[in-house]
Motif scaffolding. Sequence first.
Motif, short mmCIF file in Angstrom:
data_model
loop_
_atom_site.label_atom_id
_atom_site.label_comp_id
_atom_site.label_asym_id
_atom_site.label_seq_id
_atom_site.Cartn_x
_atom_site.Cartn_y
_atom_site.Cartn_z
N ARG A 164 21.03 -15.02 26.05
CA ARG A 164 20.10 -13.98 25.65
C ARG A 164 20.65 -13.21 24.47
O ARG A 164 21.85 -13.01 24.34
CB ARG A 164 19.84 -13.05 26.83
N VAL A 165 19.76 -12.76 23.62
CA VAL A 165 20.13 -11.96 22.46
C VAL A 165 19.83 -10.50 22.77
O VAL A 165 18.80 -10.17 23.36
CB VAL A 165 19.33 -12.41 21.22
N THR A 166 20.73 -9.63 22.37
CA THR A 166 20.58 -8.22 22.65
C THR A 166 19.56 -7.58 21.72
O THR A 166 19.62 -7.77 20.52
CB THR A 166 21.94 -7.50 22.47
N PRO A 167 18.63 -6.81 22.27
CA PRO A 167 17.73 -6.05 21.39
C PRO A 167 18.50 -4.97 20.62
O PRO A 167 19.62 -4.59 20.99
CB PRO A 167 16.75 -5.40 22.38
N LEU A 193 51.78 -19.88 42.49
CA LEU A 193 51.03 -18.76 43.04
C LEU A 193 49.81 -18.40 42.18
O LEU A 193 48.94 -17.67 42.61
CB LEU A 193 51.92 -17.52 43.17
N LEU A 194 49.80 -18.92 40.96
CA LEU A 194 48.71 -18.59 40.05
C LEU A 194 47.47 -19.42 40.39
O LEU A 194 47.57 -20.59 40.74
CB LEU A 194 49.12 -18.85 38.60
N GLN A 195 46.31 -18.78 40.26
CA GLN A 195 45.05 -19.48 40.47
C GLN A 195 44.32 -19.55 39.14
O GLN A 195 44.21 -18.56 38.44
CB GLN A 195 44.17 -18.72 41.47
N GLY A 196 43.84 -20.73 38.80
CA GLY A 196 43.09 -20.89 37.55
C GLY A 196 41.60 -20.99 37.83
O GLY A 196 41.18 -21.57 38.83
N ARG A 197 40.81 -20.41 36.95
CA ARG A 197 39.36 -20.44 37.16
C ARG A 197 38.64 -20.43 35.81
O ARG A 197 39.05 -19.75 34.87
CB ARG A 197 38.93 -19.23 38.00
N ARG A 198 37.56 -21.20 35.75
CA ARG A 198 36.68 -21.20 34.58
C ARG A 198 35.42 -20.44 34.98
O ARG A 198 34.75 -20.80 35.95
CB ARG A 198 36.32 -22.64 34.20
N ILE A 199 35.10 -19.38 34.25
CA ILE A 199 33.98 -18.50 34.61
C ILE A 199 32.97 -18.49 33.46
O ILE A 199 33.33 -18.17 32.33
CB ILE A 199 34.46 -17.07 34.92
N ARG A 200 31.75 -18.83 33.77
CA ARG A 200 30.65 -18.78 32.80
C ARG A 200 29.77 -17.57 33.12
O ARG A 200 29.31 -17.42 34.26
CB ARG A 200 29.83 -20.06 32.88
N VAL A 201 29.54 -16.72 32.14
CA VAL A 201 28.66 -15.57 32.31
C VAL A 201 27.44 -15.77 31.44
O VAL A 201 27.55 -15.95 30.22
CB VAL A 201 29.37 -14.24 31.94
N ARG A 202 26.27 -15.75 32.05
CA ARG A 202 25.01 -15.94 31.33
C ARG A 202 24.22 -14.63 31.33
O ARG A 202 24.31 -13.84 32.26
CB ARG A 202 24.17 -17.03 31.99
N GLY A 203 23.41 -14.46 30.30
CA GLY A 203 22.56 -13.28 30.21
C GLY A 203 22.64 -12.63 28.85
O GLY A 203 22.92 -13.28 27.84
N GLN A 204 22.42 -11.34 28.83
CA GLN A 204 22.50 -10.56 27.58
C GLN A 204 23.94 -10.11 27.44
O GLN A 204 24.31 -8.99 27.79
CB GLN A 204 21.54 -9.36 27.67
N VAL A 205 24.77 -11.00 26.91
CA VAL A 205 26.22 -10.77 26.94
C VAL A 205 26.88 -10.94 25.58
O VAL A 205 28.11 -10.93 25.49
CB VAL A 205 26.89 -11.71 27.98
N GLN A 206 26.09 -11.10 24.53
CA GLN A 206 26.66 -11.18 23.19
C GLN A 206 26.17 -10.00 22.37
O GLN A 206 25.00 -9.63 22.42
CB GLN A 206 26.30 -12.50 22.52
N GLY A 207 27.07 -9.41 21.62
CA GLY A 207 26.72 -8.24 20.81
C GLY A 207 26.70 -6.95 21.58
O GLY A 207 26.14 -5.96 21.12
N VAL A 208 27.32 -6.94 22.76
CA VAL A 208 27.31 -5.73 23.60
C VAL A 208 28.73 -5.30 23.98
O VAL A 208 28.91 -4.47 24.86
CB VAL A 208 26.47 -5.95 24.88
N GLY A 209 29.74 -5.89 23.34
CA GLY A 209 31.12 -5.56 23.69
C GLY A 209 31.60 -6.25 24.95
O GLY A 209 32.51 -5.75 25.63
N PHE A 210 31.02 -7.42 25.25
CA PHE A 210 31.37 -8.07 26.52
C PHE A 210 32.76 -8.69 26.48
O PHE A 210 33.53 -8.58 27.45
CB PHE A 210 30.33 -9.14 26.87
N ARG A 211 33.12 -9.35 25.37
CA ARG A 211 34.46 -9.93 25.29
C ARG A 211 35.55 -8.86 25.34
O ARG A 211 36.54 -9.02 26.09
CB ARG A 211 34.57 -10.79 24.03
N PRO A 212 35.41 -7.75 24.61
CA PRO A 212 36.40 -6.68 24.76
C PRO A 212 36.47 -6.13 26.18
O PRO A 212 37.56 -5.81 26.68
CB PRO A 212 35.91 -5.62 23.78
N PHE A 213 35.31 -6.04 26.83
CA PHE A 213 35.29 -5.59 28.22
C PHE A 213 36.09 -6.54 29.11
O PHE A 213 36.89 -6.11 29.95
CB PHE A 213 33.84 -5.49 28.69
#
Length: 753
Positions: A103-106, A7-27
Amino acid sequence: MKQERSLLQGRRIRVRGQVQGVGFRPFIWQLARRMRLRGDVLNDPEGVLIRVSGTNLDGFEAAIRAEPPVLARVDAIESAGLDFDPPEGFDILPSQGQGGKTRVTPDAATCPDCVAEIRDSGDRRFGYAFTNCTRCGPRFTILKALPYDRARTTMAAFPMCPDCAAEYGDPGDRRFHAQPVACAACGPRLWLEAGGVEITGDPIAAAANKLLRGEVVAIKGLGGFHLCVDAAQPQAIALLRQRKQRPDKPLALMADEATIARHATVSTEEWALLRDPAAPIVLLRKRGAALPGVLAPGLDVLGWMLPYTPLHHLLIDAVNGPLVMTSGNLSGEPQVIGNQEARDKLGSFADAFVMHDRDIARRLDDSVERVTEHGPMVLRRARGRVPGTLPVPIGFDDAPQGVAYGGQMKAAMCLLKKGQALLGHHLGDLSDALTWDAFQQADRDYTALFDHRPEWVACDLHPDFRASRHAEETGLPLMRVQHHHAHLAACLGENGWPLRGGQVAGIILDGLGMGPDGTVWGGEVLLGDYFGFERRHWLTPAPLIGGDRAQMEPWRNALARLDQAGLSDWADALFPQAPRELVRQAARGGINAPISSSAGRVFDAIAACLGICPMGQSFEGQAAMLLETLARQASDTQAGFGFDIRGDEIDPAPMWQEMRRLQGSGAPAGQIAWQFHAGLAGAFARVARALVEAGEAQAVALSGGCFQNELLLKLTIAALGDVPVLIHRTTPANDGGLAFGQALVAAARGLKE
C-alpha cells in the motif's frame, strides 16, 4: 561460541500494508535495538521485509503490531523460521525490486513538530515552506514508482545537503529515511510572480499583502493549484466568483483552529476529523461571527479545513484570518498542477501566483467530509484518503485481480487485488475532455504503480458512458453492473457484509441510473446481495422532460409531477414564464422525455414549487442542498407528507395535494420542506422494513447520492426503527463509490461460477 549461537532464533518477517513512507524501517531498527536483536530490514514491492535473530521474537512481532508509526496501517504480518548469519547489529538495507504489491501512504498534514520548526526563528527550517518528516508531508502526490524511495519521487531533482543527509541517515532522528526531507539550502524553492515576472522579497509576505488588498492569488499546493482570496472581503469573493464563473457553488475555507471556532459550531468528532492527518474539508454549521453570505449562498454550513502544508501554515499566519481555497481550474475541468499550465489557464483568474519547483506527480482534489449523528460521512474521497485501500469482505479473498471503472459523474475507478480494494481518487465528470484525459492517465498510473494485472473489467449498464466504452476497449472479460445494484454492493462491502451473508433490502435514492428495463431508475428498494437483486419497490415514474435539461431546470420536474397528480393549473400558476405547453407536448410524444423514478428529481420538483432556483441551478445539487437547509429550520413536530404505496409503486401524488393546501394556508416553506423529507423517508423505510420483518432481508442498506443529505439519512434511520441498518462512512454514497460496488459484484459473479 557454538552454544551462544545455538540460543539464537532466526526469523523472516513480512509486513504488509501501508508501511512505506511512514518511518516503518526506522521504527523496526529502533525496536530491534531496544530488544537487542540482530538482523536487517528493507523495503520491497510487497512491503517491508525483516530478517531478525535473537530471543523473544514473538514479543518483537507483537510490538510491531502494537506500536507502529502513526501513519502506518499493518494489514498482515507473516513469519517463518530462517537460518541465516545475522550482522553484529541491525541494519537498514537499500530497497529492492520494482512494482507495487504494498500500500502507498496518502499525503499527510504537517505534524506539530514541523509546524513548530517553521515558526521558530532559531531553527534552520524557520519559514521553510517544504518542511516535513516521517510523520507528515507529501507522499502519493510526489510518487512516481514503488518502492517508495526519493529516487522514485519528484524530490529526486533535489540532492540533499550535508545537514539534511545527516538527519536522513541518523536512526535517532525523526527524519531518518524521510524521502521528501529538505531545507532552504537544498530543497524546492518558493516564489511569487505576477504577469510572468518574479517578485523579489518574501513570497509569503507579498502574497499575504495581495490577499489583504482583495486580490486573487493562485497557490500551488500538494495536489494542484488553489484560487485564494480573503474570506472576510465580500468584494474579493465576488471578484473570484465573477472571474471563475461560479455564481453560487459553495467555496471551501482554510483557517487555524481559533478562527474556525469563532465562525462554526464544532463537535469533538468534527475537531478530530479536522485534525486527522488527511486534513479533509469538513462541513460545519455556521455560528458566531458572520462571514460574507456569498461564500455559500442560502446554506447553513461552510466547508472548513485546517492548513495542511507548511506553505499553508505560513500564509494563514501572515494573513491572520480565513482564506477561500477553491480548486484552481476552469469550470468543469480538472485542477491544474503544472506551473506553465497554471499560467496558461488561470492567468485570467489570478492577479499573482505562489509557485514552487517541486513537480506534482498526480492531481488530487481536497477530500470533503462531514460528521452526522450516525458517524462520519465521505462526500468526496481524494487527497489524504487516496490511495488508502479497503479490505474486501469475507469470501472475496480468492477473487482474481480486476478493475471497475465507475460511472460518468463523480468518476473514480477501483482496483481489486489480493484481498484489498483500492478505490481511486475523485476525477469528476467524464463528459469533459480534460477530465476524460485525467481518467485515462489515472488508469495507466494505477496499473503501473500497483503492478496491477486485471483479469476482468466491470462497468455500468449505460452503453454511452465513457467509462463503459473504455471498459469495452480493454478486451478483457466484461461485467456490466446495474447502477443501483453497484450502490447496494458498495454499501454492503464497506460494512464488511460477507459474500454469502444473505440478502439485504437496499433503499437506493439518487439522481439517475439506467435500469435493465431501459428506463431511468433513481428511487428504488432492491432486495439483493452481491450476486444479484430484485427490484421490489420504486417511486412512481415520471418523464424527465428535456432529458439532461431536467437535471438543471427544476421547474421541468415540478411540472411533470404536478401534471401527473392532476394539478396542471397549479403548475401554470407557479411557472407562468416557462414554455409549459411545449414541454407538455414533448412529454406526451415521448420526445426526449425518458421515464424515470429518480428521487433526486423529486427533490428538485419540491424546491421549484417553493421558489428555490426553479428556472435553473448553477451547480449540481443546488436545489436539494437549499431545500435541506430550509427543512432544518423547521420543527420536527409535523408528520411527514403521505405517499400512496400501491403494490410495487411508491406514489407521491397525495403529497402534492397536501403541499398545495399548506402553501395556500400560508404554512412556512421550511415546514413544507421538512414534511417532504419526513414523508419520503417514511415511505421508503416502511416497505424496506417490511422485507426484514417478513424474513426476506436481514438488514437495510442506504445508498445513493440523496443519502448525503444529513436530514434524510437521520429521518430514514429513525423510521426504520430497530432493524439493522448499513450506511456509508468511509466511501461516498454518491457515484464516487460506484466502482467499489461494481468490483464486488463482478468478483462475486466470478466466484459463483
